[in-house]
Every structure is written in structure tokens, then in C-alpha cells.
Design a protein around this motif. Sequence first.
Motif, PDB file in Angstrom:
ATOM      1  N   CYS A  14      15.820  -7.544  27.241  1.00  0.00           N
ATOM      2  CA  CYS A  14      14.493  -8.092  27.529  1.00  0.00           C
ATOM      3  C   CYS A  14      14.501  -8.872  28.841  1.00  0.00           C
ATOM      4  CB  CYS A  14      14.056  -9.032  26.403  1.00  0.00           C
ATOM      5  SG  CYS A  14      14.021  -8.256  24.782  1.00  0.00           S
ATOM      6  N   CYS A  49      13.264  -3.578  27.466  1.00  0.00           N
ATOM      7  CA  CYS A  49      11.938  -3.991  27.000  1.00  0.00           C
ATOM      8  C   CYS A  49      11.597  -5.286  27.734  1.00  0.00           C
ATOM      9  CB  CYS A  49      11.892  -4.172  25.493  1.00  0.00           C
ATOM     10  SG  CYS A  49      13.170  -5.202  24.777  1.00  0.00           S
ATOM     11  N   ASP A  56       9.543  -2.414  19.120  1.00  0.00           N
ATOM     12  CA  ASP A  56      10.961  -2.308  19.469  1.00  0.00           C
ATOM     13  C   ASP A  56      11.858  -2.384  18.234  1.00  0.00           C
ATOM     14  OD1 ASP A  56      10.516  -2.174  22.279  1.00  0.00           O
ATOM     15  OD2 ASP A  56      10.204  -4.342  22.300  1.00  0.00           O
TER      16      ASP A  56
END
Length: 166
Positions: A14, A49, A56
Motif C-alpha cells: 500500500c 494497492c 483487496d
Amino acid sequence: MMHLEPPSVRLLVCGNADRGDDGAALSAVATLLPTLAASLLERLEVRRCGQLRVEDLLDVRPGEVTVVVDAAVGVPPGHVVSLPISGIAATMGTAAPRSSHELPIDQVLSLAGTLRAGGLPSGTFIGIGGRRFGYGRPLSRSVRLAMPGFQQAIATELARLARVAS
């Protein structure tokens, strides 16, 4: 022809590289992956992401575990934390992923746990405390100095969950 088993570990990376320490996980994984053993890489599925979303976590296959890496809020800058994914919501007010913007992380986890057959996937959140998250900022000194420890925590957890030697 060699048949490989499906990946057993999903790595969710992330962050946003344009937002200072929010890009810490991207930086860590980009330089870590080439150093990992082939036996680990063949068990790994890597997904980028920008922010951790319900989606997710929903399509994690049964038997697959998840490692979420991100900058963290609620911990000192440069401090590396490792928590079970299921424990993140329980520790709100302490360490939490920084890059969850659509919904608060406790809502993301609650929805994913409710909507996904079998509840939340098992796995780990590994975060590094960030100092600055403004657009156009580089990684802070705190994060740069702690990067080797962050990468080691990620590599160790991936190897443990994939059940391969690190």
C-alpha cells in the motif's frame, strides 16, 4: 513442463510514492523482491494497492495468507510494527495502516470480515511509522534509516508464512 502450486502468500503493498513516507512500503518492496529466494518468490503473489480496500481482502483464496505492508500511523516515525490483520481493528488508536482513505481501517476490516466467506484472511500487517505525508515530499530521514529493519521484517514474515527458508 513444470507445474507450480498457486501462491500461498498474497503481499499487498500500500501507499503512494508521491506522498513522502506514504511511499515507504513501495520503496521497501521494490528493492526487497530482487533479493528474495526463488523458492519464496514462487509462493508469492504481489499486488500494489494505493490504499487498503475491502476488495483487496475479499478475493483472498482459502488457504492463502495475506501480508499488508504500509506506512503506519499511531507509532513513532521509523518504528516498525507487526500485527495480525485481525488485531488491527482491536488496536485502533495505536498502529494502523496509513493508506486507507476511502473508509477508516476498522470499517474496511469489518466489511471484509463480514462479506468474505470464512471471515478475514489470516495474515499480518507490517508497518513503519511515518513522519511526513505531503505531496512531493521524499521519504523522511526516520523512515530511510529504518528501511533495512522494515525490509527484514517483511522478508522474515513472508518466509515464515510461505514456510520456506529465508
